[in-house]
Motif scaffolding. Structure first.
Motif, PDB file in Angstrom:
ATOM      1  N   THR A  11     -36.506   6.373  -8.474  1.00  0.00           N
ATOM      2  CA  THR A  11     -36.084   5.726  -9.781  1.00  0.00           C
ATOM      3  C   THR A  11     -36.509   6.662 -10.711  1.00  0.00           C
ATOM      4  O   THR A  11     -37.631   7.516 -10.781  1.00  0.00           O
ATOM      5  N   SER A  12     -35.473   7.008 -11.747  1.00  0.00           N
ATOM      6  CA  SER A  12     -36.081   7.831 -13.010  1.00  0.00           C
ATOM      7  C   SER A  12     -36.307   7.028 -14.161  1.00  0.00           C
ATOM      8  O   SER A  12     -35.280   6.291 -14.497  1.00  0.00           O
ATOM      9  N   TYR A  13     -37.394   7.196 -14.609  1.00  0.00           N
ATOM     10  CA  TYR A  13     -37.829   6.334 -15.812  1.00  0.00           C
ATOM     11  C   TYR A  13     -37.488   7.193 -17.158  1.00  0.00           C
ATOM     12  O   TYR A  13     -38.008   8.495 -17.346  1.00  0.00           O
ATOM     13  N   GLU A  14     -37.224   6.481 -18.300  1.00  0.00           N
ATOM     14  CA  GLU A  14     -37.095   7.104 -19.544  1.00  0.00           C
ATOM     15  C   GLU A  14     -37.386   6.140 -20.612  1.00  0.00           C
ATOM     16  O   GLU A  14     -36.555   4.994 -20.595  1.00  0.00           O
ATOM     17  N   GLY A  15     -38.686   6.343 -21.486  1.00  0.00           N
ATOM     18  CA  GLY A  15     -38.973   5.379 -22.486  1.00  0.00           C
ATOM     19  C   GLY A  15     -39.476   6.215 -23.612  1.00  0.00           C
ATOM     20  O   GLY A  15     -39.669   7.231 -23.411  1.00  0.00           O
ATOM     21  N   ARG A  16     -39.550   5.362 -24.677  1.00  0.00           N
ATOM     22  CA  ARG A  16     -40.119   5.948 -25.950  1.00  0.00           C
ATOM     23  C   ARG A  16     -41.561   6.358 -25.672  1.00  0.00           C
ATOM     24  O   ARG A  16     -42.363   5.590 -25.027  1.00  0.00           O
ATOM     25  N   PRO A  17     -42.197   7.645 -25.994  1.00  0.00           N
ATOM     26  CA  PRO A  17     -43.591   7.835 -25.744  1.00  0.00           C
ATOM     27  C   PRO A  17     -44.457   6.983 -26.089  1.00  0.00           C
ATOM     28  O   PRO A  17     -44.243   6.328 -27.135  1.00  0.00           O
ATOM     29  N   LEU A  18     -45.500   6.628 -25.362  1.00  0.00           N
ATOM     30  CA  LEU A  18     -46.597   5.781 -25.741  1.00  0.00           C
ATOM     31  C   LEU A  18     -47.760   6.637 -26.225  1.00  0.00           C
ATOM     32  O   LEU A  18     -48.418   7.465 -25.597  1.00  0.00           O
ATOM     33  N   LEU A  19     -48.071   6.510 -27.499  1.00  0.00           N
ATOM     34  CA  LEU A  19     -49.012   7.371 -28.283  1.00  0.00           C
ATOM     35  C   LEU A  19     -50.297   6.516 -28.812  1.00  0.00           C
ATOM     36  O   LEU A  19     -50.031   5.493 -28.939  1.00  0.00           O
ATOM     37  N   GLU A  20     -51.323   7.132 -28.589  1.00  0.00           N
ATOM     38  CA  GLU A  20     -52.756   6.538 -28.773  1.00  0.00           C
ATOM     39  C   GLU A  20     -52.585   6.147 -30.205  1.00  0.00           C
ATOM     40  O   GLU A  20     -53.226   4.926 -30.800  1.00  0.00           O
ATOM     41  N   SER A  21     -51.806   6.649 -31.376  1.00  0.00           N
ATOM     42  CA  SER A  21     -51.864   6.436 -32.792  1.00  0.00           C
ATOM     43  C   SER A  21     -51.001   5.111 -32.924  1.00  0.00           C
ATOM     44  O   SER A  21     -51.041   4.521 -34.004  1.00  0.00           O
ATOM     45  N   PRO A 100     -45.425  -7.115 -14.172  1.00  0.00           N
ATOM     46  CA  PRO A 100     -44.450  -5.754 -13.770  1.00  0.00           C
ATOM     47  C   PRO A 100     -43.170  -5.985 -14.438  1.00  0.00           C
ATOM     48  O   PRO A 100     -42.165  -6.523 -13.995  1.00  0.00           O
ATOM     49  N   TRP A 101     -43.096  -5.495 -15.701  1.00  0.00           N
ATOM     50  CA  TRP A 101     -41.882  -5.705 -16.397  1.00  0.00           C
ATOM     51  C   TRP A 101     -40.987  -4.259 -16.325  1.00  0.00           C
ATOM     52  O   TRP A 101     -40.861  -3.541 -17.062  1.00  0.00           O
ATOM     53  N   HIS A 102     -40.239  -4.336 -15.170  1.00  0.00           N
ATOM     54  CA  HIS A 102     -39.623  -3.194 -14.661  1.00  0.00           C
ATOM     55  C   HIS A 102     -38.458  -2.898 -15.614  1.00  0.00           C
ATOM     56  O   HIS A 102     -38.226  -1.826 -15.815  1.00  0.00           O
ATOM     57  N   PRO A 103     -37.528  -4.080 -16.151  1.00  0.00           N
ATOM     58  CA  PRO A 103     -36.455  -3.671 -16.748  1.00  0.00           C
ATOM     59  C   PRO A 103     -36.884  -2.761 -18.037  1.00  0.00           C
ATOM     60  O   PRO A 103     -35.858  -2.132 -18.463  1.00  0.00           O
ATOM     61  N   ILE A 104     -37.718  -3.072 -18.708  1.00  0.00           N
ATOM     62  CA  ILE A 104     -38.088  -2.457 -19.820  1.00  0.00           C
ATOM     63  C   ILE A 104     -39.017  -1.198 -19.606  1.00  0.00           C
ATOM     64  O   ILE A 104     -39.856  -0.537 -20.377  1.00  0.00           O
ATOM     65  N   ARG A 105     -39.122  -0.782 -18.283  1.00  0.00           N
ATOM     66  CA  ARG A 105     -40.093   0.228 -17.749  1.00  0.00           C
ATOM     67  C   ARG A 105     -41.360   0.456 -18.149  1.00  0.00           C
ATOM     68  O   ARG A 105     -42.175   1.113 -18.580  1.00  0.00           O
ATOM     69  N   ARG A 106     -42.055  -0.908 -17.991  1.00  0.00           N
ATOM     70  CA  ARG A 106     -43.510  -1.132 -18.776  1.00  0.00           C
ATOM     71  C   ARG A 106     -44.008  -1.972 -17.397  1.00  0.00           C
ATOM     72  O   ARG A 106     -43.746  -2.781 -16.675  1.00  0.00           O
ATOM     73  N   GLN A 107     -45.567  -1.705 -17.357  1.00  0.00           N
ATOM     74  CA  GLN A 107     -46.471  -2.732 -16.762  1.00  0.00           C
ATOM     75  C   GLN A 107     -47.817  -2.762 -17.457  1.00  0.00           C
ATOM     76  O   GLN A 107     -48.153  -1.763 -18.341  1.00  0.00           O
ATOM     77  N   VAL A 108     -48.393  -3.809 -17.292  1.00  0.00           N
ATOM     78  CA  VAL A 108     -49.798  -4.080 -17.977  1.00  0.00           C
ATOM     79  C   VAL A 108     -50.487  -4.628 -16.777  1.00  0.00           C
ATOM     80  O   VAL A 108     -50.274  -5.349 -15.995  1.00  0.00           O
TER      81      VAL A 108
END
Length: 213
Positions: A11-21, A100-108
């Motif tokens: 699987t290739s993931y691509e999402g907007r960067p997750l920045l500390e700011s 496991p929020w796979h469709p939006i390429r996120r996990q918490v």
């Protein structure tokens, strides 16, 4: 039996960067923001989470349950206290949660200590459940061995006849609150260079750290 490799399941993931700011000052506020985005994205049951526990001897166990509430105190779910997870939490009151929020390429991922929700709060939530779910909570001694499906159905019918309108909350059923000490937000990125930002509780307060993917 030979081991089976799965070379085609890449699987290739691509999402907007997750920045500390861009992160909130505390993990609960950040979770609330992401949870609303999961709802807006139309994910099926975004409140479904994997709960991992361990016995006093360190034997792990995991299962999927539904998040039923969250606030600055932590994350709440309800279950049978006599179930395997209930027994684990009596022996070893710590747990890990995974959304496991796979469709939006996120996990918490959440780690923390676990406390029981008050009896009054558990009873209030139990009363809000559909009638069938309330009878089901009484009928099923969760995680216990049963002889047949028919045995379960007979027990359900007996209890429905006993309480045709308003079954009370069982004393063996109620809520747990996971009080977080770590909360990690994971955003998938290309080439396995994922973003991982973790809130870690320290004496002064929450510290935000970036972890290697």
């Amino acid at each position: 039996m030979d081991a089976t490799s799965l070379p085609g399941l890449r699987t290739s993931y691509e999402g907007r960067p997750l920045l500390e700011s861009d992160m909130a000052a505390d993990p609960i506020s950040q979770f609330a923001f992401w949870f609303q985005e999961a709802l807006a994205a139309g994910l099926p049951e975004p409140n479904a989470m994997v709960v991992a526990t361990a016995s006093a001897g360190g034997r792990p166990s995991a299962r999927t349950v539904l998040l039923k509430g969250y606030d600055e105190r932590g994350f709440v779910f309800y279950t049978n206290y006599e179930s395997r997870k209930g027994r684990d939490l009596t022996e070893n009151p710590r747990a890990s949660l995974l959304f496991p929020w796979h469709p939006i390429r996120r996990q918490v991922r959440v780690e923390g200590s676990v406390v029981r929700v008050s009896h009054a709060d558990s009873a209030d939530y139990f009363a809000s459940r559909p009638y069938g779910s309330r009878i089901g909570a009484w009928a099923s001694r969760q995680s216990a061995v049963v002889h047949s499906r028919e045995q379960l159905d007979e027990r359900y019918d007996e209890l429905a006849a006993r309480w045709p309108e308003d079954p009370p909350a069982p004393d063996f059923w109620g809520g747990y609150r996971v009080v977080p000490t770590e909360v990690e937000f994971w955003q998938g990125q290309l080439d396995r260079m994922h973003d991982r930002l973790r809130y870690r509780l320290t004496r002064p307060g929450w510290v935000l750290e970036r972890l290697a993917p």
